[in-house]
Design a protein around this motif. Sequence first.
Motif, PDB file in Angstrom:
ATOM      1  N   GLU A 162      58.571  15.689  -4.604  1.00  0.00           N
ATOM      2  CA  GLU A 162      57.482  15.598  -5.584  1.00  0.00           C
ATOM      3  C   GLU A 162      58.021  15.380  -6.994  1.00  0.00           C
ATOM      4  O   GLU A 162      57.277  15.008  -7.898  1.00  0.00           O
ATOM      5  CB  GLU A 162      56.627  16.867  -5.518  1.00  0.00           C
ATOM      6  N   GLU A 163      59.313  15.654  -7.198  1.00  0.00           N
ATOM      7  CA  GLU A 163      59.956  15.359  -8.479  1.00  0.00           C
ATOM      8  C   GLU A 163      60.609  13.985  -8.442  1.00  0.00           C
ATOM      9  O   GLU A 163      61.456  13.672  -9.290  1.00  0.00           O
ATOM     10  CB  GLU A 163      61.009  16.428  -8.790  1.00  0.00           C
ATOM     11  N   SER A 164      60.281  13.167  -7.431  1.00  0.00           N
ATOM     12  CA  SER A 164      60.743  11.780  -7.282  1.00  0.00           C
ATOM     13  C   SER A 164      62.210  11.648  -6.932  1.00  0.00           C
ATOM     14  O   SER A 164      62.832  10.637  -7.232  1.00  0.00           O
ATOM     15  CB  SER A 164      60.452  10.983  -8.561  1.00  0.00           C
ATOM     16  N   TYR A 165      62.771  12.686  -6.344  1.00  0.00           N
ATOM     17  CA  TYR A 165      64.136  12.542  -5.849  1.00  0.00           C
ATOM     18  C   TYR A 165      64.059  12.021  -4.427  1.00  0.00           C
ATOM     19  O   TYR A 165      63.102  12.300  -3.691  1.00  0.00           O
ATOM     20  CB  TYR A 165      64.868  13.894  -5.846  1.00  0.00           C
ATOM     21  N   ALA A 166      65.090  11.265  -4.054  1.00  0.00           N
ATOM     22  CA  ALA A 166      65.228  10.899  -2.642  1.00  0.00           C
ATOM     23  C   ALA A 166      65.901  12.074  -1.952  1.00  0.00           C
ATOM     24  O   ALA A 166      66.950  12.536  -2.418  1.00  0.00           O
ATOM     25  CB  ALA A 166      66.079   9.649  -2.519  1.00  0.00           C
ATOM     26  N   VAL A 167      65.263  12.590  -0.895  1.00  0.00           N
ATOM     27  CA  VAL A 167      65.766  13.843  -0.292  1.00  0.00           C
ATOM     28  C   VAL A 167      66.071  13.630   1.184  1.00  0.00           C
ATOM     29  O   VAL A 167      65.240  13.114   1.942  1.00  0.00           O
ATOM     30  CB  VAL A 167      64.729  14.980  -0.446  1.00  0.00           C
ATOM     31  N   ASP A 168      67.266  14.028   1.583  1.00  0.00           N
ATOM     32  CA  ASP A 168      67.622  14.087   3.004  1.00  0.00           C
ATOM     33  C   ASP A 168      67.731  15.551   3.395  1.00  0.00           C
ATOM     34  O   ASP A 168      68.093  16.393   2.575  1.00  0.00           O
ATOM     35  CB  ASP A 168      68.962  13.392   3.244  1.00  0.00           C
ATOM     36  N   GLU A 194      70.765   3.298  -1.930  1.00  0.00           N
ATOM     37  CA  GLU A 194      71.373   4.555  -1.458  1.00  0.00           C
ATOM     38  C   GLU A 194      70.963   5.746  -2.321  1.00  0.00           C
ATOM     39  O   GLU A 194      70.769   6.854  -1.829  1.00  0.00           O
ATOM     40  CB  GLU A 194      72.900   4.435  -1.465  1.00  0.00           C
ATOM     41  N   HIS A 195      70.861   5.521  -3.610  1.00  0.00           N
ATOM     42  CA  HIS A 195      70.628   6.660  -4.511  1.00  0.00           C
ATOM     43  C   HIS A 195      69.158   6.920  -4.784  1.00  0.00           C
ATOM     44  O   HIS A 195      68.809   7.999  -5.262  1.00  0.00           O
ATOM     45  CB  HIS A 195      71.380   6.438  -5.834  1.00  0.00           C
ATOM     46  N   ILE A 196      68.312   5.934  -4.526  1.00  0.00           N
ATOM     47  CA  ILE A 196      66.899   6.100  -4.866  1.00  0.00           C
ATOM     48  C   ILE A 196      66.032   6.343  -3.636  1.00  0.00           C
ATOM     49  O   ILE A 196      65.003   7.006  -3.719  1.00  0.00           O
ATOM     50  CB  ILE A 196      66.385   4.847  -5.631  1.00  0.00           C
ATOM     51  N   TYR A 197      66.480   5.853  -2.510  1.00  0.00           N
ATOM     52  CA  TYR A 197      65.655   5.982  -1.304  1.00  0.00           C
ATOM     53  C   TYR A 197      66.345   6.895  -0.296  1.00  0.00           C
ATOM     54  O   TYR A 197      67.562   6.803  -0.115  1.00  0.00           O
ATOM     55  CB  TYR A 197      65.408   4.612  -0.686  1.00  0.00           C
ATOM     56  N   ASP A 198      65.547   7.754   0.363  1.00  0.00           N
ATOM     57  CA  ASP A 198      66.130   8.611   1.390  1.00  0.00           C
ATOM     58  C   ASP A 198      66.091   7.906   2.735  1.00  0.00           C
ATOM     59  O   ASP A 198      65.621   6.778   2.849  1.00  0.00           O
ATOM     60  CB  ASP A 198      65.415   9.970   1.427  1.00  0.00           C
ATOM     61  N   GLU A 199      66.515   8.638   3.769  1.00  0.00           N
ATOM     62  CA  GLU A 199      66.675   8.010   5.078  1.00  0.00           C
ATOM     63  C   GLU A 199      65.346   7.601   5.711  1.00  0.00           C
ATOM     64  O   GLU A 199      65.299   6.770   6.603  1.00  0.00           O
ATOM     65  CB  GLU A 199      67.391   8.977   6.020  1.00  0.00           C
ATOM     66  N   ASN A 200      64.276   8.220   5.239  1.00  0.00           N
ATOM     67  CA  ASN A 200      62.982   7.943   5.848  1.00  0.00           C
ATOM     68  C   ASN A 200      62.278   6.730   5.227  1.00  0.00           C
ATOM     69  O   ASN A 200      61.245   6.298   5.726  1.00  0.00           O
ATOM     70  CB  ASN A 200      62.066   9.164   5.711  1.00  0.00           C
ATOM     71  N   ALA A 201      62.831   6.193   4.114  1.00  0.00           N
ATOM     72  CA  ALA A 201      62.164   5.088   3.421  1.00  0.00           C
ATOM     73  C   ALA A 201      62.294   3.796   4.230  1.00  0.00           C
ATOM     74  O   ALA A 201      63.351   3.513   4.800  1.00  0.00           O
ATOM     75  CB  ALA A 201      62.774   4.901   2.043  1.00  0.00           C
TER      76      ALA A 201
END
Lengths: 498, 224
Positions: free
Chosen positions: B22-28, B176-183
């Motif tokens: 929700e803070e716009s981080y890409a999270v794995d 790699e840095h902006i999108y997580d694995e689910n994107a």
Amino acid sequence: MKSIRRDVTLHCTLAITIVLLFLGLGLYIIIRHVLRKQFDHGLLARLSSVVSNIDFDPPDHFHVEFDASNTLGWKVPSHPLYVQVWNTDGKVVFRSQSLAGFSLLFIRPQPGKIFFNSLQIPQTGHFREAITWLQIGQEGDSLGEDHRLGLSGGPKNPNDRKQQPKPQGREMYLLALARPMKRVDNALATLAVALIVSCSCAVAGAAGLLVMMVSFGFKPIRKIAARIESIGVTDLGDRLPTDYIPMEIQPVVQRLNALLARVQNAFLREKELTADMAHELRTPLAGIRATLELARNRPRSSDEYRQTLNKTLALAIQIQNIVGNLLTLARAESGQFTSEPSASRLDQLLERNLAEFSESLTARRVKLEQTAWSVVTIVAPPELIVLVIRNVLDNAVSYVNDGGTIRFSLLCREDAVRLEVANTGSRISSAHAVHVFERFWRGDAARTSGQHHSGLGLSIVKYVMEQLRGTATVETQFNGWFVIRLVFPATDAGSLGP
Amino acid sequence: MRILVVEDFKPLRESIAQTLREESYAVDEAGDGRVALWHIQNGGVDVVVLDLMLPEVDGLQVLQSLVRRKDRPTVLILTAKDTLEDRIRCLDAGADDYLIKPFSLAELLARVRALIRRRYNAGSNLVTVGNLTVDLNARRVFCDKNEIALSAREYAILEYLLLRRGQIVSRTQIWEHIYDENATLESNVVDVYIGLIRKKLESAGSSRLIHTRRGQGYLFSRCS
């Protein structure tokens, strides 16, 4: 308050007083005896001297020449000499002037003996009197064969006048000589005072020394007390030194050190438990807090709020399970399960408790198998048996895989009752199996399963089985079988076989 | 920025991950140490939020293996272990920060922001390039005191380029840095976002700051 130091001092002083009293008394008696003996010897010497100074004028005229010799000091005014002579009829034939109107005691001594007697003479005091037979020859002034001692054989029966010896030309008389014992009495009185004073001083001195010695003797105890006082909660690893402790206190110090070791272990266990509790409660608490904060950060849909509530409730139940199991363990360890041992049907308890999981097992398609099943009665506190069974079943039901199997084996042997509960789906390696009885230890499967386990169930099983003098062991087998084996000892087991 | 949350307790892991998203981080997310190592080896992780007591591979082992990497991410230890010895051991092993459970999500976010700044040597919260100022804490962008409205994804790409200003950043690195694995990404999604960001910045009065290096990627700089 009772004081060993005071008691030891008092008892030792009393003992010393009694010993000194008896010693002083004994010494006094011995010295008095010796002095009287010496006095009597002096009296005998004077008796012989008197005999040699007797001037006899028949028939019964006696005269003692006191002025003839003063070698024995009988003219000393302060110690006069008293002489009295009786004939065999008891008639006084001579009496020294010093006697005035007083008469010495008339006694017939045994033949050949000298009779000594103590007596009081009015206005003069304590005297010692010696009486003996005196034999006078017919010629007048010659004394008998034993005249030097003033002795003769005397009559065979001194009281029988008819049998009184009257050798030819010789007459028998009784000679009494008395001297005051003032010097002896004075010496004895001085001795008594000296003994009393010296004994009193000795007792007082001994008491003072005893106080100091006892105080010195208690120095190691004071050292131990100071050492114990210096041991705080953080210094429980310290031990009391035993190198300078007297042999008598060594057992006390050793017991105290053993007690300290037990207290330290108890503190360590409590510390570890507190740390484990804090750790185990922190994670679900962090989960609750993060879940609630996340929900609060921005407006959510009603579904999201419902999910938050469900998640929070599940976490609260997990915390409740942890706290409940901790309380159970604490009660078991503090002996609060105090019900009396009674006979319980182990097979029925297993079936009854397993029934509570039937819904969950059916939903997860778990198969139940019995490889051996006996009707077993066990004698033990029922609440402890139920506690063990519930935790063992809960563990198997929780970790069995969906569609897996739980296998039971209940056998009553001669020496023990053996219960085995095995489940498939275990991910615990044999290396990790040794940890399953540790508090809060959970296998990887337990951590990732998402179920609400505290990691205390098997710790409770192990502890209760030890209380029942039984054993609890686990084994991991091929194909993911995890086996818990419980052995109840023969003393607690019996069987009711149909 | 891409953040890896390694926590075996699922409810907590999910809450942290959702907060960061929700803070716009890409999270794995990783539930054990082995999965965490797999994510780290794939690269692109800026911050690892790491629990210590993990199944499979212990958190400390994960920490020791990632500090040996060239592109090592910064590490925030998140654990219930609160003793001084634990903290010292982790910090000596290469951890950048240490947070004890239970914790405030606001504090966790602040620490994550600080770790991102440290990773890219940002120093201050306010980064100024020409007349463009970016508030990293408030996640707001200003051009001559006029705020530029950017979407979360636009801001994330701008922030990444800004923190790596002066360097050519490839599209892959941005992914790699902006999108997580689910994107699920389309091939030109980065180019589309770059175009949108340029348009918004320049219409607000900023000079061109994002330059295209054909065949290489993008360069954030005042001069082309």
